[in-house]
Design a protein around this motif. Structure first.
Motif, mmCIF file in Angstrom:
data_model
loop_
_atom_site.group_PDB
_atom_site.id
_atom_site.type_symbol
_atom_site.label_atom_id
_atom_site.label_comp_id
_atom_site.label_asym_id
_atom_site.label_seq_id
_atom_site.Cartn_x
_atom_site.Cartn_y
_atom_site.Cartn_z
ATOM 1 N N GLY A 1 2.636 4.756 -0.726
ATOM 2 C CA GLY A 1 2.018 6.071 -0.826
ATOM 3 C C GLY A 1 3.037 7.178 -0.742
ATOM 4 O O GLY A 1 4.185 6.978 -0.333
ATOM 5 N N ASN B 1 0.845 -1.196 0.000
ATOM 6 C CA ASN B 1 0.000 0.000 0.000
ATOM 7 C C ASN B 1 0.880 1.245 0.000
ATOM 8 O O ASN B 1 0.745 2.137 0.847
ATOM 9 N N ASP C 1 -6.182 4.169 -2.658
ATOM 10 C CA ASP C 1 -7.066 5.191 -3.224
ATOM 11 C C ASP C 1 -7.380 4.948 -4.699
ATOM 12 O O ASP C 1 -8.387 5.453 -5.205
ATOM 13 N N TYR D 1 -2.120 1.133 6.793
ATOM 14 C CA TYR D 1 -0.946 1.946 6.466
ATOM 15 C C TYR D 1 0.265 1.063 6.170
ATOM 16 O O TYR D 1 0.756 0.346 7.045
ATOM 17 N N ARG D 2 0.720 1.077 4.915
ATOM 18 C CA ARG D 2 1.888 0.339 4.437
ATOM 19 C C ARG D 2 1.801 -1.165 4.715
ATOM 20 O O ARG D 2 2.797 -1.819 5.020
ATOM 21 N N ARG E 1 -1.367 10.586 -0.871
ATOM 22 C CA ARG E 1 -2.154 9.556 -1.551
ATOM 23 C C ARG E 1 -1.505 8.203 -1.335
ATOM 24 O O ARG E 1 -0.311 8.104 -1.027
ATOM 25 N N GLU E 2 -2.284 7.125 -1.517
ATOM 26 C CA GLU E 2 -1.741 5.788 -1.407
ATOM 27 C C GLU E 2 -2.455 4.864 -2.394
ATOM 28 O O GLU E 2 -3.488 5.222 -2.971
ATOM 29 N N VAL E 3 -1.875 3.683 -2.600
ATOM 30 C CA VAL E 3 -2.391 2.749 -3.595
ATOM 31 C C VAL E 3 -3.851 2.401 -3.334
ATOM 32 O O VAL E 3 -4.643 2.225 -4.270
#
Length: 298
Positions: free
Chosen positions: A137, A135, A145, A171-172, A141-143
């Motif tokens: 980012g 994930n 999204d 998160y990550r 923004r992050e993947v």
């Protein structure tokens, strides 16, 4: 060492005791027991089927955000090369990327097609497979999204299509099994003007250049940002800017980056990271979590 699968079953390159240091950003670390570079998707699928889920598998992209420990990596490292690096526009606002495609290529293809929302991929130093798994980012923004779904070869060789909800992103982090390999992903954007999209990508590139030690042997962001805080600020406040152990150093330019000054071992880098975590905890009471993956034997 006996090959993990019959050699007449595969068409790609299988290398025993393959040095990995040259393939990662830190330029440190040991060998892979086996390095497999598949010829194409069918080749990788058959290879994984032959392994049968009994051998550890690690996918390797551009080698950012990764510490390969000095004792090397057990099992098989799978490196997705050119056959997995394609990016194409597959719908009005849809981009499909191979697992080995770099983020900058995905962002550029989207820009050319007038698809906005993927600019931040320009700021992620890695490949699609890696940042779908983590994930990834940057810049707000992050993947999670933009991801629609991804094609994944599971440890037993089964090829499955997973919608974004099945990855259970935080998160990550994702819920993907460790030995699974992301071979492609579909992203969805919004309508945009290519000129505006390009300007945003340029802004991101400039911000990275000005704030991060990109021209050093580094691994990217070392620690995850804690809730309501910034990892770099906590490291700085703990007095760690420029701190060095062996050949490893906390960057003077950005304190959430560790650097190989030239002769560091992976043990130096990891030990430095652990010392930084301890000092941050003593200073602030916050326990920083590693964002960089640390893999292999000590």
């Amino acid at each position: 060492m006996t090959a993990p699968v019959p050699l007449d079953n595969i068409r790609g390159d299988l290398t025993c005791k393959a040095p990995l240091a040259k393939l990662v950003w830190f330029k440190t670390g040991g060998q892979a027991d086996w390095l497999f570079e598949p010829a194409d998707l069918d080749d990788l699928k058959l290879f994984m089927e032959c392994l049968g889920g009994t051998t550890p598998v690690m996918a390797l992209g551009l080698g950012s955000n990764l510490i390969i420990r000095d004792g090397g990596v057990p099992g098989v490292v799978v490196r997705l090369g050119k056959p997995f690096a394609g990016v194409e526009v597959t719908g009005e606002l849809e981009v499909t990327c191979g697992g080995g495609a770099p983020g900058i290529l995905a962002a550029s293809k989207a820009r050319d097609a007038g698809i906005a929302g993927m600019e931040f991929l320009r700021g992620i130093p890695g490949t699609v497979g890696g940042f779908v798994r983590m994930n990834g980012g940057a810049y707000g923004r992050e993947v999670a999204d933009i991801l629609i779904d991804c094609d994944v070869i599971m440890p037993d060789g089964e090829l499955v299509k997973l919608p974004v909800a099945d990855l259970q992103y935080t998160y990550r982090h994702s819920a993907l099994p460790e030995s699974a390999v992301v071979v492609s992903a579909r992203f969805n954007g919004t309508p945009g003007d290519p000129r505006d999209i390009g300007e945003e990508m340029d802004r991101i590139a400039k911000a990275r250049e000005e704030s991060q030690p990109l021209r050093t042997k580094t691994g990217g962001s070392t620690f995850k940002n804690p809730d309501g805080g910034k990892a770099w600020q906590l490291v700085d406040e703990a007095g760690c800017r420029g701190f060095q152990m062996g050949g490893a150093q906390v960057s003077e330019k950005h304190t959430n980056f560790l650097i190989n000054t030239g002769n560091a071992t992976s043990a130096d880098i990891e030990a430095l990271g652990e010392e930084v975590r301890e000092r941050v905890y003593k200073q602030s009471g916050v326990t920083l979590e590693w964002e960089i993956q640390r893999v292999g034997r000590p």
